[in-house]
Design a protein around this motif. Sequence first.
Motif, PDB file in Angstrom:
ATOM      1  N   MET A   1       0.969  -1.316  -0.014  1.00  0.00           N
ATOM      2  CA  MET A   1      -0.268   0.154   0.180  1.00  0.00           C
ATOM      3  C   MET A   1       1.451   1.308   0.058  1.00  0.00           C
ATOM      4  SD  MET A   1      -1.031   0.481   4.150  1.00  0.00           S
ATOM      5  CE  MET A   1       0.432   1.141   5.085  1.00  0.00           C
ATOM      6  N   ARG A   2       0.308   2.417  -0.493  1.00  0.00           N
ATOM      7  CA  ARG A   2       1.459   3.384  -0.304  1.00  0.00           C
ATOM      8  C   ARG A   2       0.717   4.258   0.976  1.00  0.00           C
ATOM      9  NH1 ARG A   2      -1.916   6.725  -4.235  1.00  0.00           N
ATOM     10  NH2 ARG A   2      -3.497   6.215  -3.531  1.00  0.00           N
ATOM     11  N   ALA A   3       2.242   4.807   1.204  1.00  0.00           N
ATOM     12  CA  ALA A   3       2.024   5.506   2.969  1.00  0.00           C
ATOM     13  C   ALA A   3       2.786   6.890   2.804  1.00  0.00           C
ATOM     14  CB  ALA A   3       1.938   4.869   3.950  1.00  0.00           C
ATOM     15  N   LEU A   4       2.691   8.119   3.139  1.00  0.00           N
ATOM     16  CA  LEU A   4       2.725   8.840   2.936  1.00  0.00           C
ATOM     17  C   LEU A   4       4.277   9.267   4.374  1.00  0.00           C
ATOM     18  CD1 LEU A   4       4.221  11.709   1.133  1.00  0.00           C
ATOM     19  CD2 LEU A   4       1.852  13.181   3.023  1.00  0.00           C
ATOM     20  N   GLU A   5       5.350   9.242   4.365  1.00  0.00           N
ATOM     21  CA  GLU A   5       6.409   9.729   5.766  1.00  0.00           C
ATOM     22  C   GLU A   5       7.000  10.525   5.181  1.00  0.00           C
ATOM     23  OE1 GLU A   5       7.845   5.263   5.569  1.00  0.00           O
ATOM     24  OE2 GLU A   5       8.761   6.263   4.609  1.00  0.00           O
ATOM     25  N   ILE A   6       6.918  11.483   7.086  1.00  0.00           N
ATOM     26  CA  ILE A   6       8.159  12.269   6.256  1.00  0.00           C
ATOM     27  C   ILE A   6       9.392  11.518   7.288  1.00  0.00           C
ATOM     28  CG2 ILE A   6       6.961  12.600   8.797  1.00  0.00           C
ATOM     29  CD1 ILE A   6       8.350  15.452   6.894  1.00  0.00           C
ATOM     30  N   HIS A   7      10.440  11.996   5.776  1.00  0.00           N
ATOM     31  CA  HIS A   7      11.961  11.203   7.132  1.00  0.00           C
ATOM     32  C   HIS A   7      12.485  12.532   7.043  1.00  0.00           C
ATOM     33  CE1 HIS A   7      11.981   7.486   4.677  1.00  0.00           C
ATOM     34  NE2 HIS A   7      10.924   8.085   4.977  1.00  0.00           N
ATOM     35  N   GLY A   8      12.230  14.081   7.327  1.00  0.00           N
ATOM     36  CA  GLY A   8      13.011  15.338   7.330  1.00  0.00           C
ATOM     37  C   GLY A   8      12.515  16.593   7.138  1.00  0.00           C
ATOM     38  N   VAL A   9      12.882  18.021   7.142  1.00  0.00           N
ATOM     39  CA  VAL A   9      12.458  18.726   6.738  1.00  0.00           C
ATOM     40  C   VAL A   9      12.010  19.213   5.791  1.00  0.00           C
ATOM     41  CG1 VAL A   9      12.916  21.041   7.405  1.00  0.00           C
ATOM     42  CG2 VAL A   9      13.779  19.771   9.603  1.00  0.00           C
ATOM     43  N   GLU A  10      10.975  19.418   5.095  1.00  0.00           N
ATOM     44  CA  GLU A  10      10.927  19.261   3.249  1.00  0.00           C
ATOM     45  C   GLU A  10      11.086  17.751   3.305  1.00  0.00           C
ATOM     46  OE1 GLU A  10      12.246  22.742   2.374  1.00  0.00           O
ATOM     47  OE2 GLU A  10      10.851  24.211   3.309  1.00  0.00           O
ATOM     48  N   VAL A  48       9.699  19.173  14.186  1.00  0.00           N
ATOM     49  CA  VAL A  48       9.600  18.899  15.525  1.00  0.00           C
ATOM     50  C   VAL A  48       8.030  19.792  15.348  1.00  0.00           C
ATOM     51  CG1 VAL A  48       9.479  20.520  17.885  1.00  0.00           C
ATOM     52  CG2 VAL A  48      11.604  20.282  16.450  1.00  0.00           C
ATOM     53  N   SER A  49       7.204  19.299  16.637  1.00  0.00           N
ATOM     54  CA  SER A  49       5.237  19.750  16.707  1.00  0.00           C
ATOM     55  C   SER A  49       4.911  19.883  18.319  1.00  0.00           C
ATOM     56  CB  SER A  49       4.616  19.089  16.073  1.00  0.00           C
ATOM     57  OG  SER A  49       3.261  19.362  16.105  1.00  0.00           O
ATOM     58  N   GLY A  50       5.449  21.170  18.875  1.00  0.00           N
ATOM     59  CA  GLY A  50       5.448  21.367  19.940  1.00  0.00           C
ATOM     60  C   GLY A  50       6.269  21.032  21.106  1.00  0.00           C
ATOM     61  N   THR A  51       6.080  19.506  21.237  1.00  0.00           N
ATOM     62  CA  THR A  51       7.346  19.373  22.423  1.00  0.00           C
ATOM     63  C   THR A  51       7.747  17.814  21.535  1.00  0.00           C
ATOM     64  OG1 THR A  51       6.139  18.391  23.957  1.00  0.00           O
ATOM     65  CG2 THR A  51       6.751  20.477  24.530  1.00  0.00           C
ATOM     66  N   ALA A  52       7.523  17.624  21.282  1.00  0.00           N
ATOM     67  CA  ALA A  52       7.226  16.042  19.855  1.00  0.00           C
ATOM     68  C   ALA A  52       8.560  16.676  18.732  1.00  0.00           C
ATOM     69  CB  ALA A  52       6.422  15.832  19.419  1.00  0.00           C
ATOM     70  N   VAL A  53       9.405  15.463  18.805  1.00  0.00           N
ATOM     71  CA  VAL A  53      11.123  16.039  17.624  1.00  0.00           C
ATOM     72  C   VAL A  53      11.176  14.727  17.397  1.00  0.00           C
ATOM     73  CG1 VAL A  53      13.011  15.774  17.803  1.00  0.00           C
ATOM     74  CG2 VAL A  53      11.899  17.093  19.535  1.00  0.00           C
ATOM     75  N   MET A  54      10.928  14.641  16.223  1.00  0.00           N
ATOM     76  CA  MET A  54      11.042  13.308  14.965  1.00  0.00           C
ATOM     77  C   MET A  54      12.363  12.764  15.192  1.00  0.00           C
ATOM     78  SD  MET A  54      10.189  13.153  10.733  1.00  0.00           S
ATOM     79  CE  MET A  54      11.506  14.400  10.508  1.00  0.00           C
ATOM     80  N   SER A  55      12.669  11.836  15.882  1.00  0.00           N
ATOM     81  CA  SER A  55      14.369  11.224  15.527  1.00  0.00           C
ATOM     82  C   SER A  55      14.118  10.413  14.440  1.00  0.00           C
ATOM     83  CB  SER A  55      13.864  10.860  16.615  1.00  0.00           C
ATOM     84  OG  SER A  55      13.708   9.381  17.186  1.00  0.00           O
ATOM     85  N   HIS A  56      12.774   9.156  13.748  1.00  0.00           N
ATOM     86  CA  HIS A  56      13.116   8.549  12.590  1.00  0.00           C
ATOM     87  C   HIS A  56      11.993   8.968  11.356  1.00  0.00           C
ATOM     88  CE1 HIS A  56      10.074   6.034  14.396  1.00  0.00           C
ATOM     89  NE2 HIS A  56      10.889   6.447  15.650  1.00  0.00           N
ATOM     90  N   PRO A  57      11.803   8.365  10.509  1.00  0.00           N
ATOM     91  CA  PRO A  57      10.413   8.377   9.664  1.00  0.00           C
ATOM     92  C   PRO A  57       9.011   7.255  10.101  1.00  0.00           C
ATOM     93  CG  PRO A  57      12.344   8.098   8.458  1.00  0.00           C
ATOM     94  CD  PRO A  57      13.176   7.055   9.672  1.00  0.00           C
ATOM     95  N   PHE A  58       8.473   7.997   9.677  1.00  0.00           N
ATOM     96  CA  PHE A  58       7.135   8.123  10.059  1.00  0.00           C
ATOM     97  C   PHE A  58       5.999   8.358   9.499  1.00  0.00           C
ATOM     98  CE2 PHE A  58       6.927  11.910  12.213  1.00  0.00           C
ATOM     99  CZ  PHE A  58       6.429  11.887  12.807  1.00  0.00           C
ATOM    100  N   VAL A  59       4.850   7.697   9.488  1.00  0.00           N
ATOM    101  CA  VAL A  59       3.169   8.014   8.483  1.00  0.00           C
ATOM    102  C   VAL A  59       2.657   9.439   9.256  1.00  0.00           C
ATOM    103  CG1 VAL A  59       1.548   7.349   7.811  1.00  0.00           C
ATOM    104  CG2 VAL A  59       3.242   5.997   7.469  1.00  0.00           C
TER     105      VAL A  59
END
Length: 336
Positions: A1-10, A48-59
């Motif tokens: 299936m297709r999914a939209l992941e964020i891997h880093g800024v932009e 980053v969203s609020g206090t949540a900081v991305m450390s690895h890719p996710f949907v």
Amino acid sequence: MRALEIHGVEDLRVVDRPVPDLGPDQVQIRVEWGGICGSDIAYWRRGVSGTAVMSHPFVLGHEVSGRVLAVGAEVTGLQESQPVTVHPARTTGPLPARLAGRDNLHPHLTYLGSAAQDPHTDGGFAEVITVDADQVIPLPEGLDTRRAVLAEPLGVAMHAVRRAGEVRGAHVLVAGCGPIGLLVIVAARAAGADRVTAVDLAAPARERALAVGADEALEGAQGMDPAVTVAFEASGAPASLDAILSSIARASVVVQVGNLPPTPVSVALGPIVSKEIDYRGTYRFVSEIEEAVALLAADDLAEHVISHVLDLEQAAAAFTAQVSDPTSSKVVLRIG
């Protein structure tokens, strides 16, 4: 299936993923629509969203709607092809007694499309998602899945209005007419507000505010009508809050809906004391998403909040439109 992941800024990527497994008390949903939220934009712009900081890719994504694809062996009351939306929150363990009725403040809560936990919680911008059965909200007759993608943000708006207390018969101010501010107007009207004044610097936003039910739309809050006794600050701009506090009537209620910056800001707080202003925060929602579904089925005003619809493969353009197009409001991804 297709999914939209964020891997880093932009760095957004449409990737192939396996369909998530289905547990006995879970439901698989074929997602048709996904609304882009401010938190999705924050991860995309800053990681980053609020206090949540991305450390690895996710949907990404927590505003979704679609149809039931399959139900677990222990699930009742839901059937294949049934149109639904999803409550994005899950809690673990008991809620402290002092927070009774406020599950949105549960100390152990996960949310679709959030980096608040590690590993991060995958979201709903995917062709198929699996969620617990008690997160699934069936759509009533007459509510299509496209409009239902607004249920989650409308739930946020309805919770904000509830935090204000009684608004029936009141003259209400809504400052900041992005998607949430517009939906606060819809929610305030539904709660019986007698008059709604909208405030936004942008002309397209003011036009949308009038379309969803505001009586007037102004460029600023300074010199507001002294009859205004309830205000919702929905822009997250300190200058907007400053103007509201300095202008609003004595003994009024101000609800902070927009996310203020995580760093110190300059706001004159003296009026909170001298005017006995009740300044209240609001965070997500509890069960208001169910009421939001009912309101969306009964009234089509919220349709004016949707400004752009793009396919999942156009996600980068959709996110860019959300932040760069002066006519944008709620940008929606067509997933299914």
